[in-house]
Write an enzyme that holds these catalytic residues in place. Structure first.
Site, PDB file in Angstrom:
ATOM      1  N   ASP A 510       0.852  -1.187   0.000  1.00  0.00           N
ATOM      2  CA  ASP A 510       0.000   0.000   0.000  1.00  0.00           C
ATOM      3  C   ASP A 510       0.894   1.246   0.000  1.00  0.00           C
ATOM      4  OD1 ASP A 510      -2.271   1.576   0.195  1.00  0.00           O
ATOM      5  OD2 ASP A 510      -2.574   1.228   2.337  1.00  0.00           O
ATOM      6  N   GLU A 513       2.662   5.102  -4.007  1.00  0.00           N
ATOM      7  CA  GLU A 513       2.695   6.059  -5.127  1.00  0.00           C
ATOM      8  C   GLU A 513       4.053   6.767  -5.288  1.00  0.00           C
ATOM      9  OE1 GLU A 513      -1.030   4.751  -4.062  1.00  0.00           O
ATOM     10  OE2 GLU A 513       0.220   5.964  -2.747  1.00  0.00           O
TER      11      GLU A 513
END
Length: 926
Positions: A510, A513
């Site tokens: 997770d 980005e």
């Protein structure tokens, strides 16, 4: 006007300007006519119309300024390509004309959305000229020269054009600096050894201004025409535009919206960003690929292999503009001609997806906020108590000590190793979350992951060469540099240490980005062209460093400015490698951030959605988009992540979610539980029943994943992939197919007991009863009480199903039930891939069984094309045949008479077959 330069007659057919029987394109080095201007009468009509509209607008506005030049008035509004795309700037006539562009004000669009650009390129705006073009073994190489500087700094005067005719259905066009090397995406792509012999496309060039004209030979459809606007190639601003042959365009992720994109002045930004899925925002991943449906049902795809921040501007001409701020223009065009083939051809370049373990296709359960391993365990026990299928239990970050990776809260999660042991004893699996931000504040010597990463120099660095420090869940953090091969080894060692205590089965990566609770770093970002480039695409937050690290951060392979969109892919690659080394089995990884080729390493979930009906709907376009992107293992958080669900919403969502390729119910902290055991007996039963339906279909689903792995087929599939000639299917995104055979029509709104869905032409059979529906291609209203999900089987299909158990392991040992859906010609076909469900490379090593099912002339045949010992462990128990027009007098199994049943709805069933899957057989009805 300058025109297309006819290439020499000695060039191969692949790039001839003229096609047999077609009117030749004009030759010579005159100017190219704008693509939207035809005869003189059309020019006059357009001019008169535009002048009239302009005058009326000026008068209604209370003033009359100088009339724009005729060349500007000639450009229809829908064909105005934006010359001043900067956001947060009021574009004045002075600013616009300083760039040499046309300025015509138009009324603002409704709701403050983008509209017709006021500042746009005139037809004679300076561009590149194609100075030379020479044949090569694989295609052509050309030199492009710009005589007049563009308006962005450091524009590049001379460009190299490389064209490779890679296959008959794949064209590769690359434009880069002719003199100096530039950053290129470090992605393994196939290298061809010879040029295509019979391409289904023809390629032409305009010399001055330079442009590409790509046509489909069979129809003459113009797939690309880049003469519609100038090519700009500066160091940090690369732009190329094209006309489109239709308005039916899909892909270009990751975004939330309908599956079919609007071309009404719609700009899609690609820059990985941590934000709850919201319309018009750039989301977690970047996928610069689109699929376009052409008139008549053909399809093509375009992939720009570029990882820099970019935006794709769509306009109603129809037209499209690629705008990126680094790298090169490296295009692959896939000619299909049908949409399934386009996606297969795309994956031949980026790589086919990994074969998931069978347990990955079971039901997964998670929440943030279980609070302890004992509370997690209670949920698992409750699921078992109600005999609700579950293959994997997950934990979010609350299992960690202070939210630090590779640690365990020794008080609240002390029993986690025992829970994992218990899961394994019951044939279940354990998956945990990991973030790439490594806590940097622990005392030296107390937290090995940071100490060792620092010692080995494995973190992203500032321009000053020190670890860049941001802030994530544990507080101040450094960020692992997965572009460094040494980081992969460190990541493996960390996972090995943790695995020794908690033998996990899969990983959830997770925040990759990468996400940062600060903009840039604790010290902000330094001045310079990486963090403040001459042009910033329309990213959320208006800055490349918004909620992520500085674009100027240094990584082993390049600067973060170039690598940002690859961060999740690189982490997934490192994680897959580590899991293979630790467990020796197929890795299971779910990643939030993704990039092309990620399907080789991980699946994806659609992020932090909300418990709302519209979020449930938006999950379907999300599924279908990631099917295009070569990441078939995809799903949304069932029942919604944030906010509070309702029993009705969660029941409907569990029904839809049972048909996500990746099915996980996940919930945030401080909200009421939403696992199936938390609801009323009626809702719980409905959820259990639909999960049992999913588990019964696992042999079919697993075979679909095998075909995805082998040749790039989609698993969750848009209807138009199977019915491309049916224009009514092109906009559908509230239904989908599994493979070519199973139609899923979920309820997506509250308070209803029916659903209206499109049923394509042909005969379809109710999955549960076998009753037939004959459709001419129409919307049909279907009964849908709360406990029912509408599923229909397409005629001509054979679906391998199985008596469901509460885990994939228990299901595997149960008898198979083959469901035959006869076509109007009384034929059907299907297949089954079977292996041990978890070993690496079973297909590649021949450790699998593959069985083909065929029906013709009232004879069902099972043919074993490849066999392994695994197939001897399972039997075929039942055969149901839908659409048998009249009652048989007898049924013969391998020539021996067999009892059967026949119902009024034309369903023939033969039970107690008891045949090993490893044995071929035939069954005839007379």
């Amino acid at each position: 006007m300058k025109s297309y330069q006819k290439l020499t007659t000695t060039q191969p057919a692949a790039c001839r300007v003229e096609e047999e029987g077609a009117a030749p394109l004009p030759t010579g080095r005159g100017k190219l006519a704008p693509w939207w201007v035809g005869s003189g009468l059309l020019v006059v009509a357009v001019l008169l119309s535009t002048i009239t509209v302009w005058v009326l607008r000026q008068v209604s506005g209370g003033w009359l300024g100088a009339m724009p030049p005729t060349k500007c008035l000639l450009v229809p509004e829908s064909h105005r390509f934006d010359c001043y795309p900067e956001r947060r700037v009021v574009v004045t006539q002075e600013l616009c004309e300083s760039r040499g562009c046309c300025f015509i004000q138009t009324p603002p669009s409704a709701e403050g959305k983008q509209g017709v650009p006021w500042c746009f390129y005139p037809p004679d705006f300076p561009s590149y000229t194609l100075e030379s073009l020479n044949q090569t073994a694989l295609g052509m190489v050309g030199l492009l020269v710009r005589r007049e500087k563009a308006y962005y700094p450091r524009d590049i005067e001379k460009l190299r054009l490389d064209v490779e005719f890679e296959t008959d259905t794949r064209l590769h066009i690359k434009i880069t600096d002719a003199a100096n090397p530039r950053y290129e995406v470090p992605l393994d792509v196939p290298r061809v050894m010879k040029r295509a012999e019979n391409p289904i496309y023809s390629l032409n060039f305009s010399w001055d201004p330079f442009g590409v004209l790509l046509q489909r030979k069979a129809t003459g459809a113009v797939l690309l025409n880049t003469t519609v606007a100038p090519l700009i190639f500066a160091d940090q601003f690369l732009q190329i535009s094209t006309s489109l042959p239709s308005k039916f365009l899909y892909g270009l992720g990751e975004h939330r919206g309908s599956f079919l994109h609007s071309l009404d002045w719609n700009t899609l930004t690609l820059w990985a960003r941590d934000v709850s899925p919201t319309e018009s925002f750039n989301l977690y991943g970047a996928h610069p690929f689109y699929l376009l449906m052409e008139e008549g049902g053909d399809a093509h795809g375009v992939f720009l292999l570029n990882s820099n921040a970019m935006e794709v501007a769509l306009q109603p001409a129809p037209g499209l503009t690629w705008r990126t701020i680094g790298g090169v223009l490296d295009f692959y065009i896939f000619l299909g001609p049908d949409p399934n083939m386009v996606i297969q051809q795309y994956q031949q370049v980026i790589g086919f997806p990994a074969m998931p373990p069978l347990w990955a296709l079971g039901f997964h359960l998670c929440r943030w906020g279980y609070g302890s391993s004992n509370a997690t365990w209670q949920t698992v026990r409750a699921m078992r108590n109600y005999q609700i299928p579950q293959d994997a239990q997950w934990n979010d970050i609350d299992y960690m000590d202070g939210y630090r990776d590779f640690t365990l809260d020794s008080q609240k999660f002390a029993s986690l190793p025992s829970l994992v042991q218990d899961l394994h004893k019951h044939g279940q699996r354990y998956v945990m979350i990991l973030d790439p931000g490594i806590s940097s504040t622990s005392p030296h010597g107390s937290y090995w992951p940071f100490d060792e990463g620092l010692r080995r120099g494995l973190f992203l660095n500032t321009t000053q060469g020190q670890p860049l420090i941001g802030k994530v869940w544990p507080g101040f953090t450094a960020f692992a540099d997965f572009s460094n091969p040494d980081t992969h080894q460190w990541w493996l060692e960390n996972l090995q240490h943790f695995y020794a205590h908690v033998p996990f089965d899969g990983l959830w990566i997770d925040m990759n980005e990468p996400s940062n609770f600060m903009d840039g770093s604790e010290d902000g970002c330094p001045p310079g062209d990486f963090d403040s480039p001459p042009y910033t695409p329309a990213v959320l937050g208006d800055s490349l460093s918004a909620k992520t690290v500085c674009a100027s951060a240094k990584q082993k392979a390049s600067v973060h400015y170039n690598l940002h969109n690859l961060y999740g892919l690189m982490e997934a690659k490192a994680t897959a490698s580590a899991l293979i080394q630790i467990r020796g089995k197929r890795p299971f990884i779910i990643s939030r951030s993704t990039f092309p080729s990620q399907g080789r390493y991980s699946g994806h979930w659609l992020g932090d959605n909300r418990s709302q009906w519209k979020d449930m709907y938006y999950s379907i376009p999300g599924l279908l988009s990631f099917s295009l992107f070569g990441i078939p293992l995809v799903g949304a958080d069932i029942c919604g992540f944030s906010g509070s669900t309702s029993e009705e919403l969660c029941t409907r969502w569990m029904q839809l979610g049972a048909f996500y390729p990746f099915a996980r119910n996940h919930n945030t902290q401080n909200e009421k539980a939403q696992d199936p055991t938390a609801f009323s007996p009626a809702a719980r039963t409905a959820m259990k029943d639909v999960l049992l339906t999913r588990y019964s279909l696992l042999p079919f689903l697993y075979t679909l994943f095998h075909r995805a792995h082998l040749q790039g087929d989609t698993v969750a599939r848009p209807l138009f992939f199977e019915f491309p000639w049916d224009v009514a299917t092109w906009e559908l995104d509230r239904q989908f197919l599994w493979g070519r055979s199973l139609l899923v029509t979920p309820v997506l709104e509250p308070g209803v007991d029916s659903v209206t869905g499109y049923v394509p032409q042909g005969t379809w059979y109710d999955f549960y009863t076998g009753s037939s529906v004959n459709s001419s291609g129409e919307m049909l209203k279907m009964s849908a009480p709360l406990e029912h999900l509408n599923l229909h089987i397409r005629e001509g299909s054979v679906l391998p199903t199985q008596k469901p158990g509460t885990t994939t392991g228990m299901t595997r040992g149960n008898p198979l039930h083959l469901i035959v859906a006869l076509s109007s010609h009384a034929t059907a076909w299907g297949d089954l891939f079977w292996d041990d469900g978890e070993s690496l490379d079973t297909f590649e090593q021949g450790n699998y069984s593959y069985v083909v099912f065929n029906v013709t002339q009232n004879i069902f045949t099972s043919t074993v094309l490849h066999a392994s010992t695994e197939a001897t462990k399972v039997t075929i128990g039942t055969l149901s045949i839908f659409g048998v027009q009249k009652p048989p007098s007898k049924v013969l199994l391998n020539g021996q008479e067999k009892p059967f049943s026949y119902l009024d709805n034309q369903v023939l069933t033969v039970s107690d077959l008891g045949i090993s899957l490893s044995q071929g057989f035939s069954l005839q009805w007379l």
